[in-house]
Design an enzyme around this catalytic site. Structure first.
Site, PDB file in Angstrom:
ATOM      1  N   ASP A  67     -74.029 -90.063  41.067  1.00  0.00           N
ATOM      2  CA  ASP A  67     -74.376 -88.645  40.972  1.00  0.00           C
ATOM      3  C   ASP A  67     -73.353 -87.890  40.140  1.00  0.00           C
ATOM      4  OD1 ASP A  67     -72.308 -88.880  42.820  1.00  0.00           O
ATOM      5  OD2 ASP A  67     -73.541 -88.358  44.529  1.00  0.00           O
ATOM      6  N   HIS A 138     -76.376 -87.920  54.116  1.00  0.00           N
ATOM      7  CA  HIS A 138     -76.782 -88.075  52.712  1.00  0.00           C
ATOM      8  C   HIS A 138     -76.141 -89.310  52.081  1.00  0.00           C
ATOM      9  CE1 HIS A 138     -73.249 -85.371  51.232  1.00  0.00           C
ATOM     10  NE2 HIS A 138     -73.030 -86.554  50.715  1.00  0.00           N
TER      11      HIS A 138
HETATM   12  C1  GLP Z   1     -70.105 -86.954  48.400  1.00  0.00           C
HETATM   13  C2  GLP Z   1     -70.775 -87.898  47.394  1.00  0.00           C
HETATM   14  C3  GLP Z   1     -71.326 -89.086  48.090  1.00  0.00           C
HETATM   15  C4  GLP Z   1     -70.349 -89.506  49.161  1.00  0.00           C
HETATM   16  C5  GLP Z   1     -70.359 -88.495  50.273  1.00  0.00           C
HETATM   17  C6  GLP Z   1     -69.289 -88.704  51.296  1.00  0.00           C
HETATM   18  O1  GLP Z   1     -70.372 -85.639  48.218  1.00  0.00           O
HETATM   19  N1  GLP Z   1     -71.747 -87.352  46.520  1.00  0.00           N
HETATM   20  O2  GLP Z   1     -71.598 -90.127  47.154  1.00  0.00           O
HETATM   21  O3  GLP Z   1     -70.682 -90.743  49.687  1.00  0.00           O
HETATM   22  O4  GLP Z   1     -70.401 -87.198  49.754  1.00  0.00           O
HETATM   23  O5  GLP Z   1     -68.052 -88.290  50.796  1.00  0.00           O
HETATM   24  P1  GLP Z   1     -66.679 -88.848  51.350  1.00  0.00           P
HETATM   25  O6  GLP Z   1     -66.652 -90.298  51.003  1.00  0.00           O
HETATM   26  O7  GLP Z   1     -65.615 -88.088  50.602  1.00  0.00           O
HETATM   27  O8  GLP Z   1     -66.661 -88.605  52.802  1.00  0.00           O
END
Ligand code: GLP
Length: 277
Positions: A67, A138
């Site tokens: 993304d 998500h």
């Molecule tokens: C982000 C990314 C995701 C990620 C998720 C969790 O915003 N777009 O790909 O897996 O949110 O983030 P984190 O790994 O910092 O907890």
């Protein structure tokens, strides 16, 4: 789905790195899906250590980011183009021209999204997709309500996601409203999915994704439909799993063939259950 529960974040990183290495050894021109966020950082660092030790060669690997934010300059320190270049491409000595990030700054974002899916298809498809999970379930930036068959497209970030990611920006308001993300259908086409999660803040999302209903309201639950999906979790992220004991039991017996008393011809010599998941 295979659920691997380990003690701590360090072991999560090691297991995830091992899975990528196995795939790389099978195919030096691996097509690797790259997640951003903090979850996979330690796995990338573990891979980088092995690259620096001369054990791995990522120069022939193609990369596709999951993304990108809409509106940030590609050189903005928090654009995923910058993050991927800094945290993945450089330390893994990948070939920059082989690594693709959706263009969140173009005039025609829908075309950029379509082009990204076309580039994935032209590569032969993603072999291994690394994923994190948001506290709201998500994956990529597919917020709750995302179609389970969605393609790469523009999405609006949830307030929860913007609040979670505000730590990377000066303020909540500075977190972009929109993004381009691989869709859940796009992600599901990868041949193998590896989701990593650490810490108590992910426990509810992990349990919903692994053991709840398959629903657009928990986008990560789409992993339940994938024939080769693995979640690698530390103890805290696994804490809410109802079937935790079973997953540990599976792991403890992986590769072991039961010997039945009185059945001297079983197991036949050389039988392995290395695929038992
Ligand atoms: C982000 C990314 C995701 C990620 C998720 C969790 O915003 N777009 O790909 O897996 O949110 O983030 P984190 O790994 O910092 O907890």
């Amino acid at each position: 789905m295979e659920i691997v529960i380990v003690d701590d974040a360090e072991q999560v990183a090691r297991h995830a790195a091992d899975a990528v290495v196995r795939a790389l050894r099978r195919k030096p021109t691996l097509v690797l899906g790259l997640a951003t966020g903090s979850s996979p950082v330690a796995a990338y660092e573990e891979l980088a250590r092995r690259v620096q030790a001369g054990e791995l060669d990522f120069s022939g690997v193609q990369g596709f980011a999951l993304d990108e934010y809409v509106g940030l300059r590609a050189t903005h320190p928090e654009s995923y183009a910058t993050v991927i270049a800094r945290d993945v491409v450089a330390p893994l000595h990948m070939t920059p021209s082989l690594v693709h990030v959706p263009d969140g700054r173009g005039q025609d974002l829908d075309a950029a999204a379509r082009d990204f899916d076309a580039a994935i298809a032209a590569s032969g498809g993603i072999d291994v997709q690394i994923l994190g999970i948001g506290a709201n379930g998500h994956i990529g930036f597919n917020e709750p309500g995302s179609s389970l068959r969605s393609r790469t497209r523009v999405k609006t970030l949830a307030a929860r996601t913007r609040a979670d990611n505000a730590r990377f920006f000066d303020s909540f308001e500075d977190v972009p409203l929109h993004c381009i993300t691989q869709g859940l259908g796009t992600i599901s086409e990868a041949r193998e999915l590896i989701l990593v999660a650490q810490g108590a803040t992910k426990a509810a999302a992990v349990a919903a994704a692994a053991e709840g209903p398959v629903t657009a309201m928990c986008p990560a639950s789409v992993l339940q439909l994938h024939p080769r999906a693995t979640m690698i979790l530390d103890a805290k992220a696994a804490a809410d799993l109802a079937h935790r004991d079973y997953y540990l039991h599976v792991a403890a017996n992986k590769g072991r063939v039961q010997e039945y008393a009185g059945l001297s011809d079983y197991p036949p010599t050389g039988l392995e259950l290395s695929a038992a998941r």
